[in-house]
Design an enzyme around this catalytic site. Sequence first.
Site, short mmCIF file in Angstrom:
data_model
loop_
_atom_site.label_atom_id
_atom_site.label_comp_id
_atom_site.label_asym_id
_atom_site.label_seq_id
_atom_site.Cartn_x
_atom_site.Cartn_y
_atom_site.Cartn_z
N LYS A 186 0.84 -1.20 0.00
CA LYS A 186 0.00 0.00 0.00
C LYS A 186 0.88 1.27 0.00
O LYS A 186 2.09 1.17 -0.04
CB LYS A 186 -0.96 -0.03 1.19
CG LYS A 186 -1.73 -1.38 1.33
CD LYS A 186 -2.79 -1.59 0.26
CE LYS A 186 -3.22 -3.04 0.12
NZ LYS A 186 -4.20 -3.54 1.07
C1 LIG Z 1 -5.18 -4.65 1.47
C2 LIG Z 1 -6.65 -4.53 1.45
C3 LIG Z 1 -7.44 -4.80 2.58
C4 LIG Z 1 -6.92 -5.49 3.80
O1 LIG Z 1 -5.82 -4.93 4.38
P1 LIG Z 1 -4.81 -5.84 5.24
O2 LIG Z 1 -3.96 -4.81 5.90
O3 LIG Z 1 -4.05 -6.68 4.26
O4 LIG Z 1 -5.60 -6.63 6.19
C5 LIG Z 1 -8.79 -4.50 2.53
N1 LIG Z 1 -9.36 -4.02 1.41
C6 LIG Z 1 -8.65 -3.78 0.30
C7 LIG Z 1 -9.33 -3.23 -0.90
C8 LIG Z 1 -7.28 -4.06 0.28
O5 LIG Z 1 -6.58 -3.86 -0.85
#
Ligand SMILES: *Cc1c(COP(=O)(O)O)cnc(C)c1O
Length: 386
Positions: A186
């Site tokens: 991210k």
């Molecule tokens: C990465 C992601 C999540 C979950 O995040 P984590 O930190 O991996 O638990 C939720 N929604 C979307 C759209 C994502 O890309």
Amino acid sequence: MSDTFLPYGRQSIDESDIQAVVETLRSEYLTTGPKVPEFERALKQHIGARHAVAVDNGTSALHAACAAAGIGPGDEVIVPAITFVASANCVRYVGGEPVFADVDPDSGLISPASVEALLSERTRAIIPVHLNGCPVDLEAIAAIARARDLIVIEDAAHALGASFKGHPIGDSFYSNMTTYSFHPVKHITTGEGGAVATHDDALADKLRCVRDHGLTRTEEGFINPSPGPWYYEQQVLGHNMRLSAIHCALGTSQLARLEGFLARRRAIAARYGELLASVEHVKPVADGPEGASSAYHLYPVLIDFKGCGKSRAEVMARLRDLRVGTQVHYIPVPSQPYYVERGHSMEGLPGAAAYYARVLSLPMYADLIDEDVDRVVKALDKVLHG
Ligand SMILES: *Cc1c(COP(=O)(O)O)cnc(C)c1O
């Protein structure tokens, strides 16, 4: 010398990040302590939120948001068919059922018309997802929600730094809560981590309570009289969703670099756009609604695999041989066996099917240099038409 492998996404860690973590390891508090509110304050400032509650990952952020919203058995929550499974699973964690809305076939973003068509007596909330970093039509979603008194939880795991009609995603102008993930792919990372932002004081209190086993720690909130300074009360069932001080220190350090990351991602997207214009059978995903400014979390393209006579599996494998990593974001959630078992299907979701059939994410991350972008496009052209 063989080229380095380019993954579809990855973190950017520099000396300042490493120093921040090391300094925390030498400090008094490895969890709770001052690093946690420090990170929450920095995040709030960046996104223009009144409250930010840090949690242990983005999935917990969605789970905590659903719990704080009071979603439970018998409730339906509208979720786009194209997203990561966590956007739907959070509804199941609290006993509700996701209902899958269709998406625009060219942008992958939730279709407000599809949301409207799925409303029922049981609908309690909508979870729009700013897929790829591009904001959905929040004005349309907010209008639907307002008319029915529904809760809106924005899944902004892809959208730290994005904005809609001048409002930063996260100020919750169009929604009740906004959730983030700080997974390494991210915009910023804490290793694992997440947060929920809200402008609502009561929701913020609930989120902090859910994060901490369901405990109330302040006397004003107690049901029973406090017998002394050790006392706390559990009035609801919560979880341990705390984010450690070590993670938070990394988050604060990464946030200081966010503007640079975003500028680099925009430049990469512009370069891809220019170079891909001359590659047949490939186009970038469509822009979002008017007023949407993307944070470019992913760089997906839509490929006419039939047109160039190659399967997606073949294209991915040959790109991998050329040291270019790609991924498919996402397999439609209602087609997952768990959801099929619960009676969901791809029926009535032609936009999601059309998007899924063509989509492929190319490498996109802050440390990707111009020469890497050129190499990706050359490799893609060669694999599709060579
Ligand atoms: C990465 C992601 C999540 C979950 O995040 P984590 O930190 O991996 O638990 C939720 N929604 C979307 C759209 C994502 O890309």
